[in-house]
Design an enzyme around this catalytic site. Structure first.
Site, PDB file in Angstrom:
ATOM      1  N   TYR A  17       0.797  -1.245   0.049  1.00  0.00           N
ATOM      2  CA  TYR A  17       0.146  -0.067  -0.083  1.00  0.00           C
ATOM      3  C   TYR A  17       0.892   1.284   0.141  1.00  0.00           C
ATOM      4  CZ  TYR A  17      -3.937   3.344   1.184  1.00  0.00           C
ATOM      5  OH  TYR A  17      -4.709   4.175   1.092  1.00  0.00           O
ATOM      6  N   HIS A  21       1.403   4.126  -3.187  1.00  0.00           N
ATOM      7  CA  HIS A  21       1.208   5.600  -2.857  1.00  0.00           C
ATOM      8  C   HIS A  21       2.321   6.465  -3.073  1.00  0.00           C
ATOM      9  CE1 HIS A  21      -2.818   4.238  -1.514  1.00  0.00           C
ATOM     10  NE2 HIS A  21      -3.394   5.627  -1.638  1.00  0.00           N
ATOM     11  N   TYR A  40      -3.434  16.034   1.671  1.00  0.00           N
ATOM     12  CA  TYR A  40      -3.894  14.775   1.721  1.00  0.00           C
ATOM     13  C   TYR A  40      -2.838  13.739   2.549  1.00  0.00           C
ATOM     14  CZ  TYR A  40      -6.765  10.812  -0.107  1.00  0.00           C
ATOM     15  OH  TYR A  40      -7.636   9.670  -0.118  1.00  0.00           O
ATOM     16  N   TRP A  75      -7.596   3.500 -10.472  1.00  0.00           N
ATOM     17  CA  TRP A  75      -6.857   3.559  -9.340  1.00  0.00           C
ATOM     18  C   TRP A  75      -7.680   2.671  -8.170  1.00  0.00           C
ATOM     19  CZ3 TRP A  75      -2.164   4.494  -7.598  1.00  0.00           C
ATOM     20  CH2 TRP A  75      -2.077   4.458  -6.191  1.00  0.00           C
ATOM     21  N   TRP A  76      -8.839   2.564  -8.337  1.00  0.00           N
ATOM     22  CA  TRP A  76      -9.632   1.605  -7.631  1.00  0.00           C
ATOM     23  C   TRP A  76      -9.381   0.385  -7.975  1.00  0.00           C
ATOM     24  CZ3 TRP A  76     -15.204   4.094  -7.196  1.00  0.00           C
ATOM     25  CH2 TRP A  76     -15.292   5.296  -6.425  1.00  0.00           C
TER      26      TRP A  76
END
Length: 103
Positions: A17, A21, A40, A75-76
């Site tokens: 993960y 990112h 963010y 992206w999902w």
């Protein structure tokens, strides 16, 4: 406006993960900014594998339209194998109530 939320990783997916990112696609960054998102941050509780998100948005309606962009859908799909998702591969996400904020 501040938006906070939580999601959940699958066990053993913490490093993947973070890697994904750290290599966030430039088109994804552009889409976030174009839909009013900035500052963010996503944090992980390693004991529960809960991800806590914080983002500053200009407008809730403008931000909600980001979900239907082709890059966001891509992206999902890319992230679906490492975290809890809904049938459309969107992350299972629960908004959190901001109780305190200090600039």
């Amino acid at each position: 406006m501040i938006k906070t939320f939580k999601m959940k990783l699958y066990p053993g997916m913490e490093a993947e993960y973070e890697k994904r990112h750290n290599e966030l696609w430039p088109e994804m960054i552009d889409m976030i900014h174009e839909h009013g998102g900035k500052n963010y941050t996503i944090s992980l509780d390693p004991e529960s594998l809960i991800l806590y998100g914080y983002i500053e948005i200009e407008d809730e309606e403008k931000w909600s339209r980001s979900a239907d962009t082709p890059i966001n859908r891509k992206w999902w799909d890319f992230m679906a194998d490492i975290m809890e998702t809904n049938a459309d591969n969107s992350p299972v996400c629960k908004d959190l109530k901001v109780l305190f904020h200090l600039d």
